[in-house]
Enzyme design. Structure first.
Site, short mmCIF file in Angstrom:
data_model
loop_
_atom_site.label_atom_id
_atom_site.label_comp_id
_atom_site.label_asym_id
_atom_site.label_seq_id
_atom_site.Cartn_x
_atom_site.Cartn_y
_atom_site.Cartn_z
N SER A 91 -3.68 -8.54 0.22
CA SER A 91 -4.37 -8.56 1.51
C SER A 91 -5.74 -7.89 1.51
O SER A 91 -6.45 -7.95 2.51
CB SER A 91 -3.49 -7.93 2.59
OG SER A 91 -3.28 -6.56 2.33
N LYS A 102 -2.38 -2.27 10.75
CA LYS A 102 -3.71 -2.14 10.14
C LYS A 102 -4.78 -1.91 11.21
O LYS A 102 -5.76 -1.20 10.95
CB LYS A 102 -4.01 -3.38 9.30
CG LYS A 102 -3.14 -3.47 8.06
CD LYS A 102 -3.44 -4.70 7.22
CE LYS A 102 -2.56 -4.70 5.96
NZ LYS A 102 -2.82 -5.86 5.09
#
Length: 359
Positions: free
Chosen positions: A251, A296
């Site tokens: 990611s 996140k």
């Protein structure tokens, strides 16, 4: 003769019931704390500035090519996962996480296969990180118009693959309908141009050149596909080293690519501002979805970021969960991300028109 009152109290059955109930409560409480739960907890992890330093060394180092000073921050964001194989959590930990909106609690069986080990996960994450770094370099160089070589090899087949039984694992793709396959995107473009008609795939197999005919199938996205899993091998004209070994998974690809673009471009891309983001990336610069987007976002805000670059495919998870003071920009390609960072860094009139996940 009358017995002492205190002796009668000791034998009162209500006292026995209360004692047993108390012991049971203590036992259940201990079980809740000590027994493992079948859940995984995701929480905000640390961030790393891809144009900054890690362990007193530049996170991205380029040798053999002119580089330029950078400023500001392009943070990659991470998620801390507890409760996987080899690190089970208690029921108490799971309940505590449920009460925290910054954390996510998920049944372990939905995250990990039942027979996977901690060592397997570490290996998979390390391989995914290596692959994402190579794809990030390729995407950055492609964005800057710097040529490199990419070789595609078959490493497996999707369910109901159009090519299974025709192509073989280990085949190195060379041409499609006579046109050289120099990267993944031209292969995709050629398959879509054929619109389902059979294509001739030239491969190198056991040192020999072989031509096979495959009839592509249309996937859910509308693109035509061979139904094969491909591994890319790259040859770059200079060395790019990314010194981050304690983070796994794919990611970070987008933020790695942005950091490389900034390092190879004259003038700070960020304008000195603090950006964060996430997203997988392929060699053509396409940004893909990731897991743990809400955690996140929280991690980015806590680290001081003011703008977050989110994959378009994650936008549904973002809406309604954006921390105060954080602006989220929707991106589909590396080009979108570079434009957003440069526009916001320059604070020009186009900044207000950048797409967000809430549009």
């Amino acid at each position: 003769m009358n017995r002492p009152e205190h002796e009668a109290a000791k034998r009162d059955p209500r006292f026995t019931v209360m004692s047993v109930s108390g012991l049971l409560a203590l036992g259940l409480g201990a079980a809740a704390v000590l027994l493992p739960s079948p859940y995984v907890v995701e929480s905000p992890g640390p961030t790393f500035n891809t144009i900054g330093e890690f362990n007193a060394e530049p996170l991205i180092t380029v040798e053999g090519r002119q580089t330029y000073p950078t400023d500001g921050a392009l943070d990659l964001t991470t998620v801390f996962v507890a409760g996987g194989p080899g690190q089970q959590i208690s029921i108490f930990d799971a309940f505590r996480a449920w009460a925290d909106p910054a954390q996510a609690v998920t049944p372990r069986e939905l995250v990990y296969p039942p027979d996977i080990s901690e060592a397997d996960i570490e290996q998979q994450n390390a391989e995914a990180m290596t692959s994402s770094q190579e794809s990030a370099v390729a995407a950055a160089l492609g964005h800057l118009g710097i040529e490199y070589e990419e070789t595609l090899s078959v490493v497996g087949f999707a369910p109901d693959s159009a090519a299974e039984g025709i192509l073989e694992e280990g085949d190195r793709l060379a041409r499609i309908n006579g046109m050289e396959i120099e990267a993944l995107q031209p292969l995709k473009d050629a398959l879509n141009a054929a619109a389902g008609d059979s294509v001739d795939i030239t491969v190198t197999r056991d040192g020999e050149t072989v031509v096979e005919t495959v009839e592509p199938v249309q996937g859910e996205s509308g693109d035509y596909q061979l139904g094969v899993f491909l591994m890319s091998e790259f040859q770059f004209p200079f060395d790019v080293d990314i010194a981050l070994n304690n983070v796994g998974g794919p990611s970070a690809g987008l933020m790695f690519a942005l950091g490389i673009v900034d390092t190879l471009t004259e003038g700070p891309l960020t304008g000195g501002e603090h950006f964060a983001g996430t997203g997988t990336i392929d060699s053509a610069g396409n940004v893909g979805p990731i897991g743990g987007i809400r955690q996140k976002l929280v991690g980015a805000q806590e680290a001081g970021a003011e703008v977050f670059l989110a994959p378009a495919a994650n936008c549904e998870e973002v809406v309604g969960h954006i921390p105060d003071g954080l602006r989220v920009i929707r991106v589909e390609t590396l080009g979108d991300a570079v434009t957003a960072v440069r526009t916001l860094g320059e604070e020009n009139d186009d900044a207000a028109r950048l797409p967000s996940c809430e549009d």
